[in-house]
Design an enzyme around this catalytic site. Sequence first.
Site, PDB file in Angstrom:
ATOM      1  N   GLU A 130       0.857  -1.198   0.000  1.00 45.01           N
ATOM      2  CA  GLU A 130       0.000   0.000   0.000  1.00 45.01           C
ATOM      3  C   GLU A 130       0.887   1.240   0.000  1.00 45.01           C
ATOM      4  O   GLU A 130       2.080   1.145   0.344  1.00 45.01           O
ATOM      5  CB  GLU A 130      -0.908  -0.023   1.233  1.00 45.01           C
ATOM      6  CG  GLU A 130      -1.767  -1.285   1.242  1.00 45.01           C
ATOM      7  CD  GLU A 130      -2.922  -1.229   2.234  1.00 45.01           C
ATOM      8  OE1 GLU A 130      -2.944  -0.312   3.080  1.00 45.01           O
ATOM      9  OE2 GLU A 130      -3.791  -2.104   2.136  1.00 45.01           O
ATOM     10  N   THR A 161       2.329  -5.118  -9.939  1.00 49.94           N
ATOM     11  CA  THR A 161       2.802  -5.609 -11.245  1.00 49.94           C
ATOM     12  C   THR A 161       1.682  -6.326 -11.998  1.00 49.94           C
ATOM     13  O   THR A 161       0.905  -7.073 -11.394  1.00 49.94           O
ATOM     14  CB  THR A 161       3.985  -6.582 -11.025  1.00 49.94           C
ATOM     15  OG1 THR A 161       4.992  -5.906 -10.285  1.00 49.94           O
ATOM     16  CG2 THR A 161       4.575  -7.052 -12.350  1.00 49.94           C
ATOM     17  N   GLN A 342      30.676  -0.693 -16.362  1.00 55.16           N
ATOM     18  CA  GLN A 342      32.047  -0.165 -16.317  1.00 55.16           C
ATOM     19  C   GLN A 342      32.882  -0.741 -17.468  1.00 55.16           C
ATOM     20  O   GLN A 342      33.607  -0.011 -18.143  1.00 55.16           O
ATOM     21  CB  GLN A 342      32.675  -0.521 -14.958  1.00 55.16           C
ATOM     22  CG  GLN A 342      34.005   0.144 -14.701  1.00 55.16           C
ATOM     23  CD  GLN A 342      33.869   1.661 -14.521  1.00 55.16           C
ATOM     24  OE1 GLN A 342      32.777   2.151 -14.243  1.00 55.16           O
ATOM     25  NE2 GLN A 342      34.946   2.371 -14.723  1.00 55.16           N
ATOM     26  N   GLU A 369       9.445  -7.728  -3.462  1.00 54.72           N
ATOM     27  CA  GLU A 369       9.202  -9.003  -2.754  1.00 54.72           C
ATOM     28  C   GLU A 369      10.085  -9.129  -1.510  1.00 54.72           C
ATOM     29  O   GLU A 369      10.639 -10.192  -1.218  1.00 54.72           O
ATOM     30  CB  GLU A 369       9.360 -10.196  -3.705  1.00 54.72           C
ATOM     31  CG  GLU A 369       8.279 -10.145  -4.775  1.00 54.72           C
ATOM     32  CD  GLU A 369       7.964 -11.466  -5.460  1.00 54.72           C
ATOM     33  OE1 GLU A 369       8.100 -12.520  -4.833  1.00 54.72           O
ATOM     34  OE2 GLU A 369       7.530 -11.416  -6.617  1.00 54.72           O
TER      35      GLU A 369
HETATM   36  C1  LIG Z   1       8.427  -2.095  -9.795  1.00 52.62           C
HETATM   37  C2  LIG Z   1       7.779  -2.628  -8.571  1.00 52.62           C
HETATM   38  C3  LIG Z   1       6.908  -3.704  -8.656  1.00 52.62           C
HETATM   39  C4  LIG Z   1       6.242  -4.181  -7.497  1.00 52.62           C
HETATM   40  N1  LIG Z   1       5.292  -5.179  -7.608  1.00 52.62           N
HETATM   41  C5  LIG Z   1       4.530  -5.469  -6.531  1.00 52.62           C
HETATM   42  C6  LIG Z   1       3.400  -6.364  -6.652  1.00 52.62           C
HETATM   43  O1  LIG Z   1       3.131  -6.929  -7.720  1.00 52.62           O
HETATM   44  N2  LIG Z   1       2.618  -6.572  -5.548  1.00 52.62           N
HETATM   45  C7  LIG Z   1       2.874  -5.976  -4.357  1.00 52.62           C
HETATM   46  O2  LIG Z   1       2.121  -6.194  -3.411  1.00 52.62           O
HETATM   47  N3  LIG Z   1       3.939  -5.141  -4.204  1.00 52.62           N
HETATM   48  C8  LIG Z   1       4.759  -4.873  -5.265  1.00 52.62           C
HETATM   49  N4  LIG Z   1       5.818  -4.005  -5.133  1.00 52.62           N
HETATM   50  C9  LIG Z   1       6.081  -3.402  -3.829  1.00 52.62           C
HETATM   51  C10 LIG Z   1       7.354  -3.887  -3.148  1.00 52.62           C
HETATM   52  O3  LIG Z   1       7.203  -5.215  -2.734  1.00 52.62           O
HETATM   53  C11 LIG Z   1       7.631  -2.909  -1.990  1.00 52.62           C
HETATM   54  O4  LIG Z   1       8.087  -1.704  -2.578  1.00 52.62           O
HETATM   55  C12 LIG Z   1       8.653  -3.434  -1.020  1.00 52.62           C
HETATM   56  O5  LIG Z   1       8.142  -4.534  -0.294  1.00 52.62           O
HETATM   57  C13 LIG Z   1       9.083  -2.354   0.012  1.00 52.62           C
HETATM   58  O6  LIG Z   1       7.998  -1.696   0.557  1.00 52.62           O
HETATM   59  P1  LIG Z   1       7.959  -0.088   0.570  1.00 52.62           P
HETATM   60  O7  LIG Z   1       8.264   0.365  -0.814  1.00 52.62           O
HETATM   61  O8  LIG Z   1       6.683   0.350   1.151  1.00 52.62           O
HETATM   62  O9  LIG Z   1       9.154   0.331   1.502  1.00 52.62           O
HETATM   63  P2  LIG Z   1       9.082   0.482   3.095  1.00 52.62           P
HETATM   64  O10 LIG Z   1       8.462  -0.724   3.678  1.00 52.62           O
HETATM   65  O11 LIG Z   1       8.478   1.795   3.413  1.00 52.62           O
HETATM   66  O12 LIG Z   1      10.612   0.516   3.451  1.00 52.62           O
HETATM   67  C14 LIG Z   1      11.436   1.669   3.290  1.00 52.62           C
HETATM   68  C15 LIG Z   1      12.842   1.319   3.750  1.00 52.62           C
HETATM   69  O13 LIG Z   1      12.816   1.019   5.168  1.00 52.62           O
HETATM   70  C16 LIG Z   1      13.370  -0.266   5.383  1.00 52.62           C
HETATM   71  N5  LIG Z   1      12.708  -0.901   6.511  1.00 52.62           N
HETATM   72  C17 LIG Z   1      11.370  -1.071   6.701  1.00 52.62           C
HETATM   73  N6  LIG Z   1      11.151  -1.694   7.879  1.00 52.62           N
HETATM   74  C18 LIG Z   1      12.362  -1.939   8.419  1.00 52.62           C
HETATM   75  C19 LIG Z   1      12.805  -2.574   9.614  1.00 52.62           C
HETATM   76  N7  LIG Z   1      11.943  -3.105  10.506  1.00 52.62           N
HETATM   77  N8  LIG Z   1      14.141  -2.644   9.870  1.00 52.62           N
HETATM   78  C20 LIG Z   1      15.016  -2.134   8.982  1.00 52.62           C
HETATM   79  N9  LIG Z   1      14.667  -1.515   7.827  1.00 52.62           N
HETATM   80  C21 LIG Z   1      13.360  -1.431   7.544  1.00 52.62           C
HETATM   81  C22 LIG Z   1      13.137  -1.026   4.084  1.00 52.62           C
HETATM   82  O14 LIG Z   1      14.015  -2.130   3.977  1.00 52.62           O
HETATM   83  C23 LIG Z   1      13.410   0.069   3.068  1.00 52.62           C
HETATM   84  O15 LIG Z   1      14.791   0.224   2.890  1.00 52.62           O
HETATM   85  C24 LIG Z   1       6.522  -3.571  -6.252  1.00 52.62           C
HETATM   86  C25 LIG Z   1       7.434  -2.510  -6.168  1.00 52.62           C
HETATM   87  C26 LIG Z   1       8.031  -2.023  -7.308  1.00 52.62           C
HETATM   88  C27 LIG Z   1       8.946  -0.835  -7.178  1.00 52.62           C
END
Ligand SMILES: Cc1cc2nc3c(=O)[nH]c(=O)nc-3n(C[C@H](O)[C@H](O)[C@H](O)COP(=O)(O)OP(=O)(O)OC[C@H]3O[C@@H](n4cnc5c(N)ncnc54)[C@H](O)[C@@H]3O)c2cc1C
Length: 385
Positions: A130, A161, A342, A369
Amino acid sequence: MPVLDYRLTQEHETLRKTVAEFAHDVVAPVIAEYYERDEFPYDIVRQMGELGLFGLPFPEEYGGMGGDYLALCLAIEELARVDSSVAITLEAAVSLGAMPIYRFGTEEQKRTWLPKLCSGEMLGAFGLTEPGGGSDAGATRTTARLENGEWVINGTKAFITNSGTDITGLVTVTAVTGVGEDGRKEISSIIVPSGTPGFTVSKKYSKVGWNASDTRELSFDDCRVPEANLLGERGRGYAQFLQILDEGRIAIAALATGLAQGCVDESVKYAKERQAFGQPIGKYQAIQFKIADMETRAHTARLAWYRAAEKMLRGEPFKKEAAIAKLYSSEIAVTNAREATQIHGGYGFMNEFPVARMWRDAKILEIGEGTSEVQRMLIARELGL
Ligand SMILES: Cc1cc2nc3c(=O)[nH]c(=O)nc-3n(C[C@H](O)[C@H](O)[C@H](O)COP(=O)(O)OP(=O)(O)OC[C@H]3O[C@@H](n4cnc5c(N)ncnc54)[C@H](O)[C@@H]3O)c2cc1C
């Protein structure tokens, strides 16, 4: 005495070769143009469907090929060796789109959806993330309330996706359907067919990479689907997606390995052709060592995902091995892409060169993922920390 044997069976090897040829002959010549135009490659996807790739791990009675998850991962690796947009389209369609229906669906749901998903005529998507967060997926804000035999869904999903192509047939979304006895959110999975009133698909994101793959934001505004669209048991949505993501990590590891190997392929080719100071750059030890290290990383990543797949196929716990494979392969994919760029010098920065696309495509592997941080959390947890 059991023997450690990672040789592929004749069937798996034939599949691997067939997909490698397809990637070389069908994908490679045209994919750069789709990528440049941010266009979904319908024609390639149709041909992947004809090859049976979308049905690889599913039984024939549902229109599948009767293969296994290893077969799927081998196909994904070979596609990613040439192009990641096409590989992620397959990965997401099968492991996130169709697999939840196969694993948790009723007989009727399987018969309704799987034949079309297996043939590639239709793509499925999985809506977990979300706008407010993906790593903390249990914090889902999307809700679904039961009203007159229908689920009424409200909320938004981000970065989904395959969710907005002309052939997308459904998205499975996770939603809060109540509060459990322990006071925690009850999360369930619900199938939402494309075109359901109240379900809106945004325009495509402008992305750094995976430009020929379809990624959208989805919103649900009093979107109503029949009660029978619940996927699996009510309240089991969280456990279900954890299982789906564990498997999916092996597939993403295979994809990352393919990208890392593709970087080696392109670098070897270029190092033999490109001349500097009177000889091919591949004659310089600095370049040879870079390529040798890239090959070592790709090889090790492959062993890591093979091991995770082997445990999964044996029915043994594989959470830690899948997380290790995903973490390692995605990080080395980024390293290999950087090194391949590179080696290509200025041309490596030009979009017409495959390594430039690989460089742009690699980064998301450390995020999607489950981020690298999440993989490390899972591995540490498996070690009892
Ligand atoms: C091109 C693309 C395709 C995708 N396809 C799908 C899909 O088909 N279905 C779907 O459901 N999702 C999909 N996603 C979503 C993807 O799985 C999420 O972006 C990913 O899981 C990270 O979630 P977030 O972006 O909300 O980052 P956040 O959860 O907000 O994390 C931000 C940063 O904080 C870090 N972080 C968070 N919690 C902690 C913790 N407890 N300790 C240390 N570090 C932490 C994370 O590692 C990251 O570096 C897709 C994303 C992209 C970009």
